[in-house]
Design a protein around this motif. Structure first.
Motif, PDB file in Angstrom:
ATOM      1  N   SER A  18       0.846  -1.192   0.000  1.00 27.04           N
ATOM      2  CA  SER A  18       0.000   0.000   0.000  1.00 27.04           C
ATOM      3  C   SER A  18       0.883   1.245   0.000  1.00 27.04           C
ATOM      4  O   SER A  18       1.999   1.249   0.514  1.00 27.04           O
ATOM      5  CB  SER A  18      -0.927   0.007   1.210  1.00 27.04           C
ATOM      6  OG  SER A  18      -0.162   0.071   2.398  1.00 27.04           O
ATOM      7  N   GLU A  20       1.125   5.527   0.598  1.00 27.02           N
ATOM      8  CA  GLU A  20       0.607   6.822   1.036  1.00 27.02           C
ATOM      9  C   GLU A  20       1.720   7.839   0.939  1.00 27.02           C
ATOM     10  O   GLU A  20       2.774   7.680   1.568  1.00 27.02           O
ATOM     11  CB  GLU A  20       0.050   6.792   2.459  1.00 27.02           C
ATOM     12  CG  GLU A  20      -0.515   8.146   2.882  1.00 27.02           C
ATOM     13  CD  GLU A  20      -1.466   8.071   4.057  1.00 27.02           C
ATOM     14  OE1 GLU A  20      -1.664   6.979   4.606  1.00 27.02           O
ATOM     15  OE2 GLU A  20      -2.038   9.131   4.415  1.00 27.02           O
ATOM     16  N   ASN A  75      -3.103  13.955   1.164  1.00 31.38           N
ATOM     17  CA  ASN A  75      -2.254  12.791   0.964  1.00 31.38           C
ATOM     18  C   ASN A  75      -2.780  11.885  -0.141  1.00 31.38           C
ATOM     19  O   ASN A  75      -3.989  11.678  -0.280  1.00 31.38           O
ATOM     20  CB  ASN A  75      -2.133  11.994   2.260  1.00 31.38           C
ATOM     21  CG  ASN A  75      -1.362  12.735   3.333  1.00 31.38           C
ATOM     22  OD1 ASN A  75      -0.829  13.817   3.080  1.00 31.38           O
ATOM     23  ND2 ASN A  75      -1.306  12.171   4.519  1.00 31.38           N
ATOM     24  N   ARG A  77      -3.031   8.164  -1.935  1.00 29.00           N
ATOM     25  CA  ARG A  77      -3.029   6.761  -1.506  1.00 29.00           C
ATOM     26  C   ARG A  77      -3.349   5.840  -2.672  1.00 29.00           C
ATOM     27  O   ARG A  77      -4.025   6.235  -3.642  1.00 29.00           O
ATOM     28  CB  ARG A  77      -4.059   6.546  -0.396  1.00 29.00           C
ATOM     29  CG  ARG A  77      -3.820   7.361   0.849  1.00 29.00           C
ATOM     30  CD  ARG A  77      -4.637   6.831   1.994  1.00 29.00           C
ATOM     31  NE  ARG A  77      -6.072   7.017   1.788  1.00 29.00           N
ATOM     32  CZ  ARG A  77      -6.818   7.853   2.489  1.00 29.00           C
ATOM     33  NH1 ARG A  77      -6.269   8.605   3.408  1.00 29.00           N
ATOM     34  NH2 ARG A  77      -8.116   7.944   2.272  1.00 29.00           N
TER      35      ARG A  77
END
Lengths: 113, 117
Positions: A18, A20, A75, A77
């Motif tokens: 993942s 970010e 942010n 993601r």
């Protein structure tokens, strides 16, 4: 002074991890926010944008970003990165009553297959 | 044209010489931007035009830098008496705009890479 800062300069991830990427801005008033991407050998292109409304915005290729006004953050993601996401990512901001668009320093993302 | 066109794509010059960089925006785009991209420095805002006027030229590094736009279309960025620290990629972008502001959705050219020896 108006500015945009990106926390991470270089991020290395494995595929399926993942992602970010942090972005903070210092602007007063109504702000428009953007993420741009530059793939190797290609020109900059828009990934997603926020003008108003739902603070969670979705862009191309499964990317999303969340505008948190209280934290002056936007942010980026992605739940599961791919090797093809290897690129440089730029956060940008402008106030709604001007055309001057300021970019952050950029974050280089390297995804290992 | 279909996209933003910049020329030259590469320019090598000697310190002290003048250079001109050209940008041809997407037809109909009223806003035009110049940025400078240096290694590790991100995109540095130089100037933007709304039509032929420049509401904000605060990013021009010194009086050696100037830019103009004519006919609401082509723009030229001129650097006089080039210095080694001017070496960078100069990016042009254009955007739809109106009522004095733009959408912020920029379409970028490939850039002009300037090397000052």
């Amino acid at each position: 002074a108006q500015s945009v800062s990106q926390h991470n300069h270089h991020v290395i991830l494995s595929e399926a991890a993942s992602l970010e990427l942090g972005c903070n801005y210092s602007y007063g008033g109504t702000v428009n926010l953007f993420w741009y991407v530059q793939y190797p050998g290609q020109h900059l292109q828009l990934l997603l944008k926020y003008f108003s409304g739902d603070p969670l915005v979705k862009g191309i290729k499964g990317f999303e970003a969340e505008f948190i006004k209280s934290k002056f953050s936007f942010n980026l993601r992605k739940p599961s990165v791919q090797w093809s996401d290897t690129a440089e990512y730029f956060c940008a901001a402008k106030t709604s009553n001007t055309g001057k668009l300021i970019f952050g320093q950029g974050t280089t993302l390297q995804v290992k297959p | 044209g279909a996209g933003v066109s910049q020329s030259p794509s590469n320019k090598v010059t000697e310190k002290g010489k003048d250079v001109e960089l050209r940008c041809d925006p997407i037809s109909g785009h009223t806003a035009l931007y110049w940025y400078r991209q240096s290694l590790g420095q991100g995109l540095e805002f130089l100037i933007y035009f709304q039509g032929n006027s420049a509401p904000d030229k605060s990013g021009l590094p010194s009086d050696r830098f100037s830019a103009e736009r004519t006919g609401g279309s082509v723009s030229t960025l001129t650097i006089q008496r080039t210095q080694q620290e001017d070496s960078a990629v100069y990016l042009c972008a254009s955007s739809w705009g109106g009522a004095g502001v733009t959408t912020g959705e920029l379409f970028f050219g490939e850039g002009s890479r300037l090397t000052v020896l």
